[in-house]
Motif scaffolding. Structure first.
Motif, PDB file in Angstrom:
ATOM      1  N   ILE A  13       0.841  -1.202   0.000  1.00  0.00           N
ATOM      2  CA  ILE A  13       0.000   0.000   0.000  1.00  0.00           C
ATOM      3  C   ILE A  13       0.873   1.248   0.000  1.00  0.00           C
ATOM      4  N   MET A  14       0.758   2.041  -1.062  1.00  0.00           N
ATOM      5  CA  MET A  14       1.520   3.282  -1.263  1.00  0.00           C
ATOM      6  C   MET A  14       3.034   3.061  -1.227  1.00  0.00           C
ATOM      7  N   ASP A  62       0.280   5.990  -7.990  1.00  0.00           N
ATOM      8  CA  ASP A  62       0.570   4.815  -7.167  1.00  0.00           C
ATOM      9  C   ASP A  62      -0.335   3.652  -7.574  1.00  0.00           C
ATOM     10  N   PRO A  63       0.243   2.498  -7.944  1.00  0.00           N
ATOM     11  CA  PRO A  63      -0.567   1.360  -8.420  1.00  0.00           C
ATOM     12  C   PRO A  63      -1.422   0.702  -7.346  1.00  0.00           C
ATOM     13  N   SER A  64      -1.188   1.043  -6.082  1.00  0.00           N
ATOM     14  CA  SER A  64      -1.976   0.419  -5.011  1.00  0.00           C
ATOM     15  C   SER A  64      -3.283   1.158  -4.739  1.00  0.00           C
ATOM     16  N   LEU A  65      -3.507   2.293  -5.430  1.00  0.00           N
ATOM     17  CA  LEU A  65      -4.691   3.112  -5.164  1.00  0.00           C
ATOM     18  C   LEU A  65      -5.580   3.254  -6.389  1.00  0.00           C
ATOM     19  N   ARG A  66      -6.889   3.300  -6.129  1.00  0.00           N
ATOM     20  CA  ARG A  66      -7.853   3.646  -7.179  1.00  0.00           C
ATOM     21  C   ARG A  66      -8.106   5.152  -7.190  1.00  0.00           C
ATOM     22  N   GLU A  87      -4.083  -4.437  -6.015  1.00  0.00           N
ATOM     23  CA  GLU A  87      -2.739  -4.558  -5.451  1.00  0.00           C
ATOM     24  C   GLU A  87      -2.706  -4.010  -4.026  1.00  0.00           C
ATOM     25  N   GLY A  88      -3.402  -2.928  -3.778  1.00  0.00           N
ATOM     26  CA  GLY A  88      -3.465  -2.388  -2.430  1.00  0.00           C
ATOM     27  C   GLY A  88      -4.240  -3.293  -1.481  1.00  0.00           C
ATOM     28  N   GLY A 137       1.556 -13.097   0.011  1.00  0.00           N
ATOM     29  CA  GLY A 137       2.806 -12.701  -0.625  1.00  0.00           C
ATOM     30  C   GLY A 137       3.507 -11.582   0.112  1.00  0.00           C
ATOM     31  N   LEU A 138       3.215 -11.411   1.406  1.00  0.00           N
ATOM     32  CA  LEU A 138       3.806 -10.358   2.218  1.00  0.00           C
ATOM     33  C   LEU A 138       4.822 -10.977   3.169  1.00  0.00           C
TER      34      LEU A 138
END
Length: 218
Positions: A13-14, A62-66, A87-88, A137-138
Motif C-alpha cells: 500500500i503506497m 501509485d498502483p496500489s490506489l484507485r 494490489e493495495g 505474498g507479504l
C-alpha cells in the motif's frame, strides 16, 4: 496473559509513493475493508511541507490506489482517505488479524518499511497471522515480542490516542443526551479534523465491543 508484538510487513500500500518520498511518515487511522474493490484506508501523512506536496502529487500514480481525497490539511500534516486497488487490497490484513484474534494497535510506514504494533492472545495466534501474511505474498519480520502488563484500556485493544479521545469525550459530556460538546469542539481540543475524531471514536468503540463480545474482558 497476552503479548505485544512489534513487526514489519512488506506492505504494497503506497509503497512506490513512500519510496519516492521517504521523509513522509504515514500513520494509519482507520482501515475499512469492503467488497468489490471498495476497501478504504484513512491515514495521516506527516512531514515537511514541500515533501507533503510531492507526496500529494505522487499519489495519483501509485498502483496500489484507485482514488484518494484529502480530509484535512494542517501544518506539516494531511489526513487522506484512499480507495485501494487490487494490489493495495493485498496489503490490507485487518480482517486476517481479527480472524485469528490479533488486534492491530498501530500501523506506521515510511520509505520501504511498514511497522506494526499488535496485541496477540498467544504465540500461536501470531503464527497464524504471519501465515496469512505469507499467503498474501507479504514477508513478515518479527522485531519484538513481550508479555503485556496492559491496563484495562490496552486489554481492550485501545491505542493511547483512542483512550485519550474516549476519556475526554466522556468527561466533556459527548455521550450525554443531549450532547454537551460537539464533534467539532472536541476535535479542536485535539487539533484534528472532525472526520479524524469520528474515526478515532469509531475505532475505539469497535475495539471495546470486540474485546467484550469475544470474551476478552477482565
Amino acid at each position: 496473559m497476552s503479548f505485544i508484538a512489534e513487526f514489519t510487513v512488506s506492505n504494497p500500500i503506497m509503497q512506490s509513493t513512500r519510496r519516492a518520498i521517504p521523509e513522509v511518515t504515514v500513520e494509519v487511522e482507520d482501515e475499512q475493508p469492503g467488497q468489490n474493490g471498495k476497501s478504504k484506508l484513512i491515514f495521516w501523512a506527516t512531514g515537511p511541507k514541500d515533501r507533503l506536496e510531492r507526496f500529494f502529487h505522487e499519489l495519483p500514480n501509485d498502483p496500489s490506489l484507485r482514488s484518494f481525497e484529502i480530509l484535512s490539511t494542517l501544518p506539516e500534516r494531511r489526513l487522506f482517505r484512499v480507495t485501494l486497488s487490487p494490489e493495495g487490497e493485498r496489503g490490507l490484513t485487518y480482517v486476517d488479524a481479527i480472524d485469528v484474534g490479533v488486534t492491530l494497535l498501530d500501523i506506521e510506514a515510511s520509505g520501504n518499511e511498514t511497522r506494526y504494533r499488535a496485541q496477540v492472545p498467544s504465540r500461536n495466534a501470531l503464527s497464524q497471522y504471519r501465515q496469512r501474511c505469507e499467503e498474501r505474498g507479504l514477508s513478515f519480520d518479527l522485531r519484538r515480542l513481550y508479555r503485556s502488563n496492559a491496563d484495562a484500556t490496552e486489554r481492550h485493544g485501545l491505542t493511547p490516542r483512542q483512550r485519550d479521545v474516549l476519556r475526554r469525550a466522556l468527561e466533556a459530556g459527548y455521550f450525554e443526551v443531549p450532547r454537551e460538546i460537539s464533534t467539532e469542539e472536541l476535535a479542536e481540543e485535539f487539533d484534528i479534523s472532525s472526520q479524524a475524531l469520528s474515526a478515532l471514536l469509531r475505532r475505539g468503540h469497535r475495539a471495546i465491543l470486540r474485546s467484550m463480545f469475544s470474551g476478552g474482558e477482565s
